[in-house]
Write a protein that holds these residues in place. Structure first.
Motif, PDB file in Angstrom:
ATOM      1  N   GLN A   1       0.663  -1.118   0.021  1.00 44.98           N
ATOM      2  CA  GLN A   1      -0.020   0.031  -0.037  1.00 44.98           C
ATOM      3  C   GLN A   1       0.810   1.293   0.079  1.00 44.98           C
ATOM      4  O   GLN A   1       0.697   2.088  -0.729  1.00 44.98           O
ATOM      5  CB  GLN A   1      -0.684   0.011   1.175  1.00 44.98           C
ATOM      6  CG  GLN A   1      -1.751   1.219   1.137  1.00 44.98           C
ATOM      7  CD  GLN A   1      -2.844   1.123   2.256  1.00 44.98           C
ATOM      8  OE1 GLN A   1      -2.978  -0.062   3.148  1.00 44.98           O
ATOM      9  NE2 GLN A   1      -3.651   2.238   2.314  1.00 44.98           N
ATOM     10  N   GLN A   2       1.876   1.250   0.931  1.00 45.75           N
ATOM     11  CA  GLN A   2       2.990   2.508   0.926  1.00 45.75           C
ATOM     12  C   GLN A   2       3.882   2.059   1.751  1.00 45.75           C
ATOM     13  O   GLN A   2       3.963   1.082   2.542  1.00 45.75           O
ATOM     14  CB  GLN A   2       2.250   3.643   1.622  1.00 45.75           C
ATOM     15  CG  GLN A   2       1.443   3.391   2.951  1.00 45.75           C
ATOM     16  CD  GLN A   2       0.534   4.390   3.496  1.00 45.75           C
ATOM     17  OE1 GLN A   2       0.639   5.570   2.924  1.00 45.75           O
ATOM     18  NE2 GLN A   2      -0.657   3.940   4.116  1.00 45.75           N
ATOM     19  N   THR A   3       5.019   3.019   1.474  1.00 43.36           N
ATOM     20  CA  THR A   3       6.361   2.676   2.114  1.00 43.36           C
ATOM     21  C   THR A   3       6.409   4.096   3.071  1.00 43.36           C
ATOM     22  O   THR A   3       6.490   5.066   2.564  1.00 43.36           O
ATOM     23  CB  THR A   3       7.573   2.580   1.157  1.00 43.36           C
ATOM     24  OG1 THR A   3       7.410   1.540   0.436  1.00 43.36           O
ATOM     25  CG2 THR A   3       8.936   2.500   1.871  1.00 43.36           C
ATOM     26  N   LEU A   4       7.037   3.757   4.283  1.00 44.42           N
ATOM     27  CA  LEU A   4       7.106   4.895   5.228  1.00 44.42           C
ATOM     28  C   LEU A   4       8.241   5.100   5.530  1.00 44.42           C
ATOM     29  O   LEU A   4       9.168   4.226   5.884  1.00 44.42           O
ATOM     30  CB  LEU A   4       6.157   4.597   6.633  1.00 44.42           C
ATOM     31  CG  LEU A   4       4.919   4.202   6.714  1.00 44.42           C
ATOM     32  CD1 LEU A   4       4.398   3.860   7.808  1.00 44.42           C
ATOM     33  CD2 LEU A   4       4.158   5.353   5.816  1.00 44.42           C
ATOM     34  N   ARG A   5       9.035   6.373   5.230  1.00 39.94           N
ATOM     35  CA  ARG A   5      10.315   6.488   5.231  1.00 39.94           C
ATOM     36  C   ARG A   5      10.749   7.683   6.043  1.00 39.94           C
ATOM     37  O   ARG A   5       9.906   8.505   6.493  1.00 39.94           O
ATOM     38  CB  ARG A   5      10.803   7.266   3.813  1.00 39.94           C
ATOM     39  CG  ARG A   5      10.654   6.204   2.826  1.00 39.94           C
ATOM     40  CD  ARG A   5      11.265   6.524   1.630  1.00 39.94           C
ATOM     41  NE  ARG A   5      11.001   5.818   0.218  1.00 39.94           N
ATOM     42  CZ  ARG A   5      11.224   4.555  -0.018  1.00 39.94           C
ATOM     43  NH1 ARG A   5      11.927   3.866   0.721  1.00 39.94           N
ATOM     44  NH2 ARG A   5      10.735   3.946  -1.180  1.00 39.94           N
ATOM     45  N   GLY A   6      11.793   7.451   7.082  1.00 34.75           N
ATOM     46  CA  GLY A   6      12.115   8.561   8.005  1.00 34.75           C
ATOM     47  C   GLY A   6      13.431   8.078   8.998  1.00 34.75           C
ATOM     48  O   GLY A   6      14.077   8.731   9.104  1.00 34.75           O
ATOM     49  N   HIS A   7      13.063   6.735   9.321  1.00 33.44           N
ATOM     50  CA  HIS A   7      14.269   6.132  10.035  1.00 33.44           C
ATOM     51  C   HIS A   7      15.631   6.139   9.478  1.00 33.44           C
ATOM     52  O   HIS A   7      15.503   5.885   8.043  1.00 33.44           O
ATOM     53  CB  HIS A   7      13.846   5.112  10.444  1.00 33.44           C
ATOM     54  CG  HIS A   7      12.804   4.673  11.594  1.00 33.44           C
ATOM     55  ND1 HIS A   7      13.167   5.287  12.722  1.00 33.44           N
ATOM     56  CD2 HIS A   7      11.500   4.499  11.633  1.00 33.44           C
ATOM     57  CE1 HIS A   7      11.915   5.123  13.530  1.00 33.44           C
ATOM     58  NE2 HIS A   7      10.926   4.696  12.570  1.00 33.44           N
ATOM     59  N   THR A   8      16.776   6.369  10.128  1.00 32.40           N
ATOM     60  CA  THR A   8      17.856   6.181   9.389  1.00 32.40           C
ATOM     61  C   THR A   8      18.786   4.962   9.824  1.00 32.40           C
ATOM     62  O   THR A   8      19.866   4.792   9.065  1.00 32.40           O
ATOM     63  CB  THR A   8      18.841   7.387   9.927  1.00 32.40           C
ATOM     64  OG1 THR A   8      19.008   7.424  11.259  1.00 32.40           O
ATOM     65  CG2 THR A   8      18.113   8.862   9.332  1.00 32.40           C
ATOM     66  N   HIS A   9      18.287   4.111  10.573  1.00 32.47           N
ATOM     67  CA  HIS A   9      18.873   2.768  11.069  1.00 32.47           C
ATOM     68  C   HIS A   9      17.630   1.874  11.101  1.00 32.47           C
ATOM     69  O   HIS A   9      16.496   2.200  10.921  1.00 32.47           O
ATOM     70  CB  HIS A   9      19.660   3.095  12.361  1.00 32.47           C
ATOM     71  CG  HIS A   9      20.620   3.802  12.346  1.00 32.47           C
ATOM     72  ND1 HIS A   9      20.877   5.344  12.352  1.00 32.47           N
ATOM     73  CD2 HIS A   9      22.054   3.423  12.426  1.00 32.47           C
ATOM     74  CE1 HIS A   9      21.782   5.610  12.336  1.00 32.47           C
ATOM     75  NE2 HIS A   9      22.764   4.699  12.761  1.00 32.47           N
ATOM     76  N   GLU A  10      17.996   0.494  11.314  1.00 31.59           N
ATOM     77  CA  GLU A  10      17.329  -0.439  11.119  1.00 31.59           C
ATOM     78  C   GLU A  10      15.933  -0.143  12.269  1.00 31.59           C
ATOM     79  O   GLU A  10      16.026   0.405  13.239  1.00 31.59           O
ATOM     80  CB  GLU A  10      17.832  -1.963  11.893  1.00 31.59           C
ATOM     81  CG  GLU A  10      19.034  -2.150  11.146  1.00 31.59           C
ATOM     82  CD  GLU A  10      19.483  -3.266  11.718  1.00 31.59           C
ATOM     83  OE1 GLU A  10      20.012  -4.406  10.795  1.00 31.59           O
ATOM     84  OE2 GLU A  10      19.826  -3.499  12.885  1.00 31.59           O
TER      85      GLU A  10
END
Length: 131
Positions: free
Chosen positions: A2-11
């Motif tokens: 449905q969608q990809t949530l982006r924002g974290h810089t590590h695992e």
């Protein structure tokens, strides 16, 4: 997908969905937990720790859920879901932080053992009614 949530810089270490199914929270080794809207994936809040965030857990109350995040440094933080602000009280249990258990009837968090509970339950946060 449905969608990809982006924002974290590590695992990402854990994901939790609010009881209302309106928000999803992700914990990460980047020292943050991020709150996202389930319907469109927009970012709602970034909740910070000084170290990696190991877990995120919602209380089961749909009307007014709390969110608990635990850090690698054994810190436990309680967040309000109304405005995603840190609750006035930050908790540090006597043992390493683990996922809290919730008492379905009560809502004030206190460290395990402080209310006479078994000392073996130090990974729990017990909730008592302040009234």
């Amino acid at each position: 997908l449905q969608q990809t949530l982006r924002g974290h810089t590590h695992e990402i270490t854990e994901i939790a969905v609010a009881p209302s199914n309106e928000e999803v929270v992700s914990a990460s080794n980047d020292g943050s937990a991020r709150v996202w809207a389930m319907d469109d994936g927009r970012p709602l809040a970034v909740l910070l720790h000084r170290t990696s965030v190991n877990s995120v857990t919602f209380s089961p109350c749909v009307a007014r859920p709390w969110l608990v995040t635990t850090g690698q440094d054994a810190s436990v933080r309680l967040w309000t879901s109304e405005n995603w602000q840190l609750a006035p009280r930050m908790l540090r249990p006597p043992a390493a932080a683990a996922e809290p258990d919730w008492d379905l009837e009560n809502w004030q968090p206190i460290p395990a053992g402080a209310d006479g509970a078994e000392s073996g339950d130090r990974h729990l946060i017990h909730l008592v009614d302040p009234r």
